[in-house]
Design a protein around this motif. Structure first.
Motif, PDB file in Angstrom:
ATOM      1  N   ILE A  22      53.809  42.039  67.701  1.00 22.89           N
ATOM      2  CA  ILE A  22      53.993  40.671  68.144  1.00 22.89           C
ATOM      3  C   ILE A  22      53.690  40.599  69.634  1.00 22.89           C
ATOM      4  N   THR A  23      52.621  39.899  69.959  1.00 24.07           N
ATOM      5  CA  THR A  23      52.234  39.685  71.348  1.00 24.07           C
ATOM      6  C   THR A  23      52.877  38.382  71.807  1.00 24.07           C
ATOM      7  N   ASN A  24      53.509  38.429  72.968  1.00 25.76           N
ATOM      8  CA  ASN A  24      54.266  37.286  73.456  1.00 25.76           C
ATOM      9  C   ASN A  24      54.253  37.318  74.985  1.00 25.76           C
ATOM     10  N   GLU A  25      53.138  36.887  75.563  1.00 23.25           N
ATOM     11  CA  GLU A  25      52.998  36.900  77.026  1.00 23.25           C
ATOM     12  C   GLU A  25      54.092  36.065  77.675  1.00 23.25           C
ATOM     13  N   PRO A  26      54.627  36.480  78.779  1.00 24.27           N
ATOM     14  CA  PRO A  26      54.228  37.581  79.646  1.00 24.27           C
ATOM     15  C   PRO A  26      54.932  38.894  79.310  1.00 24.27           C
ATOM     16  N   TYR A  27      55.607  38.964  78.168  1.00 24.95           N
ATOM     17  CA  TYR A  27      56.388  40.145  77.807  1.00 24.95           C
ATOM     18  C   TYR A  27      55.496  41.213  77.172  1.00 24.95           C
ATOM     19  N   THR A  28      55.984  42.438  77.204  1.00 29.12           N
ATOM     20  CA  THR A  28      55.293  43.548  76.560  1.00 29.12           C
ATOM     21  C   THR A  28      55.347  43.342  75.053  1.00 29.12           C
ATOM     22  N   ALA A  29      54.217  43.618  74.383  1.00 25.54           N
ATOM     23  CA  ALA A  29      54.157  43.454  72.930  1.00 25.54           C
ATOM     24  C   ALA A  29      55.268  44.257  72.252  1.00 25.54           C
ATOM     25  N   LEU A  30      55.764  43.718  71.147  1.00 27.90           N
ATOM     26  CA  LEU A  30      56.807  44.358  70.355  1.00 27.90           C
ATOM     27  C   LEU A  30      56.175  44.909  69.085  1.00 27.90           C
ATOM     28  N   VAL A  48      61.346  50.369  66.329  1.00 27.59           N
ATOM     29  CA  VAL A  48      61.142  49.162  67.129  1.00 27.59           C
ATOM     30  C   VAL A  48      60.814  49.638  68.540  1.00 27.59           C
ATOM     31  N   ALA A  49      59.699  49.155  69.089  1.00 29.83           N
ATOM     32  CA  ALA A  49      59.287  49.660  70.409  1.00 29.83           C
ATOM     33  C   ALA A  49      58.492  48.630  71.183  1.00 29.83           C
ATOM     34  N   HIS A  50      58.626  48.734  72.480  1.00 32.61           N
ATOM     35  CA  HIS A  50      57.689  48.119  73.409  1.00 32.61           C
ATOM     36  C   HIS A  50      56.832  49.278  73.904  1.00 32.61           C
ATOM     37  N   TYR A  51      55.532  49.079  73.957  1.00 36.16           N
ATOM     38  CA  TYR A  51      54.629  50.116  74.461  1.00 36.16           C
ATOM     39  C   TYR A  51      53.974  49.625  75.741  1.00 36.16           C
ATOM     40  N   SER A  52      53.942  50.496  76.740  1.00 34.84           N
ATOM     41  CA  SER A  52      53.219  50.253  77.972  1.00 34.84           C
ATOM     42  C   SER A  52      52.167  51.347  78.097  1.00 34.84           C
ATOM     43  N   GLU A  53      51.203  51.125  78.943  1.00 38.06           N
ATOM     44  CA  GLU A  53      50.169  52.132  79.147  1.00 38.06           C
ATOM     45  C   GLU A  53      50.308  52.701  80.557  1.00 38.06           C
ATOM     46  N   MET A  59      53.087  54.602  76.289  1.00 34.52           N
ATOM     47  CA  MET A  59      54.441  55.054  76.612  1.00 34.52           C
ATOM     48  C   MET A  59      55.445  54.119  75.940  1.00 34.52           C
ATOM     49  N   ARG A  60      56.428  54.698  75.268  1.00 35.79           N
ATOM     50  CA  ARG A  60      57.487  53.899  74.646  1.00 35.79           C
ATOM     51  C   ARG A  60      58.447  53.455  75.736  1.00 35.79           C
ATOM     52  N   ASP A  61      58.690  52.146  75.762  1.00 36.04           N
ATOM     53  CA  ASP A  61      59.439  51.586  76.885  1.00 36.04           C
ATOM     54  C   ASP A  61      60.359  50.462  76.438  1.00 36.04           C
ATOM     55  N   PRO A  62      61.358  50.670  75.625  1.00 29.60           N
ATOM     56  CA  PRO A  62      61.796  51.873  74.935  1.00 29.60           C
ATOM     57  C   PRO A  62      61.345  51.848  73.475  1.00 29.60           C
ATOM     58  N   GLU A  63      61.804  52.849  72.724  1.00 31.09           N
ATOM     59  CA  GLU A  63      61.721  52.856  71.274  1.00 31.09           C
ATOM     60  C   GLU A  63      63.109  53.162  70.738  1.00 31.09           C
ATOM     61  N   MET A  64      63.469  52.464  69.670  1.00 31.82           N
ATOM     62  CA  MET A  64      64.683  52.800  68.936  1.00 31.82           C
ATOM     63  C   MET A  64      64.320  52.911  67.465  1.00 31.82           C
ATOM     64  N   CYS A  65      64.967  53.843  66.779  1.00 29.71           N
ATOM     65  CA  CYS A  65      64.822  53.951  65.329  1.00 29.71           C
ATOM     66  C   CYS A  65      66.156  53.592  64.703  1.00 29.71           C
ATOM     67  N   PHE A  66      66.059  52.858  63.598  1.00 35.68           N
ATOM     68  CA  PHE A  66      67.223  52.354  62.880  1.00 35.68           C
ATOM     69  C   PHE A  66      67.084  52.688  61.404  1.00 35.68           C
ATOM     70  N   GLU A  67      68.212  52.956  60.765  1.00 33.30           N
ATOM     71  CA  GLU A  67      68.226  52.994  59.313  1.00 33.30           C
ATOM     72  C   GLU A  67      68.432  51.561  58.835  1.00 33.30           C
ATOM     73  N   LEU A  68      67.674  51.201  57.800  1.00 30.78           N
ATOM     74  CA  LEU A  68      67.773  49.879  57.207  1.00 30.78           C
ATOM     75  C   LEU A  68      68.687  49.961  55.995  1.00 30.78           C
ATOM     76  N   LYS A  83      62.823  56.677  75.862  1.00 27.48           N
ATOM     77  CA  LYS A  83      62.172  55.961  76.954  1.00 27.48           C
ATOM     78  C   LYS A  83      61.299  56.971  77.676  1.00 27.48           C
ATOM     79  N   ASP A  84      59.993  56.883  77.409  1.00 26.54           N
ATOM     80  CA  ASP A  84      59.062  57.885  77.925  1.00 26.54           C
ATOM     81  C   ASP A  84      58.999  57.926  79.446  1.00 26.54           C
TER      82      ASP A  84
END
Length: 137
Positions: A22-30, A48-53, A59-68, A83-84
């Motif tokens: 999901i791209t949502n400027e000005p935020y980092t894509a989710l 679930v992660a935001h990625y930056s370059e 780079m994961r900025d951050p990433e979280m893993c969840f059990e569903l 958080k890389d």
């Protein structure tokens, strides 16, 4: 993570191969994706992660893993945070030598961060930014 659950619902629900960006400027894509491995309790995993370059690397900025989980209604239970940029990787729930391991204080921190992140994702209107074009898998 009500916002993430709503995004998954809008994408047609969880399934193996789920991949949303999901791209949502000005935020980092989710990025929300199904993980091939089960979580520490044997449930499906959602990353679930935001990625930056940085220097050409994602780079994961951050990433979280969840059990569903579905008992009592759909819910996400965190077990991993990364958080890389800080070089931090944490597991609050995991399997080691066949034993279930649980770090209560770290898990509480993961839950607290997830609640804050969810609040921010809602305020940043990621659900409203979602379209069918966000579904990549």
């Amino acid at each position: 993570m009500k916002t993430v659950l709503e995004l998954i619902r809008k994408a047609g629900g969880w399934h193996p191969g789920l991949y949303l960006k999901i791209t949502n400027e000005p935020y980092t894509a989710l990025v929300i994706e199904a993980v091939d491995e089960s979580g520490p309790c044997g449930l499906p995993v959602v990353s679930v992660a935001h990625y930056s370059e940085w220097n050409g690397d994602l780079m994961r900025d951050p990433e979280m893993c969840f059990e569903l989980g579905f008992a009592g209604g759909a819910h996400l239970s965190p077990f991993y945070w990364r958080k890389d940029f800080l070089g931090i990787e944490q597991w609050s729930r995991f399997i080691q030598d066949g034993n279930y391991c649980f770090h209560p204080q770290l898990h509480e921190q993961h839950e607290s961060f997830a609640k804050l992140w969810d609040k921010n994702l809602a305020a940043q209107r990621f659900v409203e930014a979602f379209t069918d074009k966000c579904i990549l898998g």
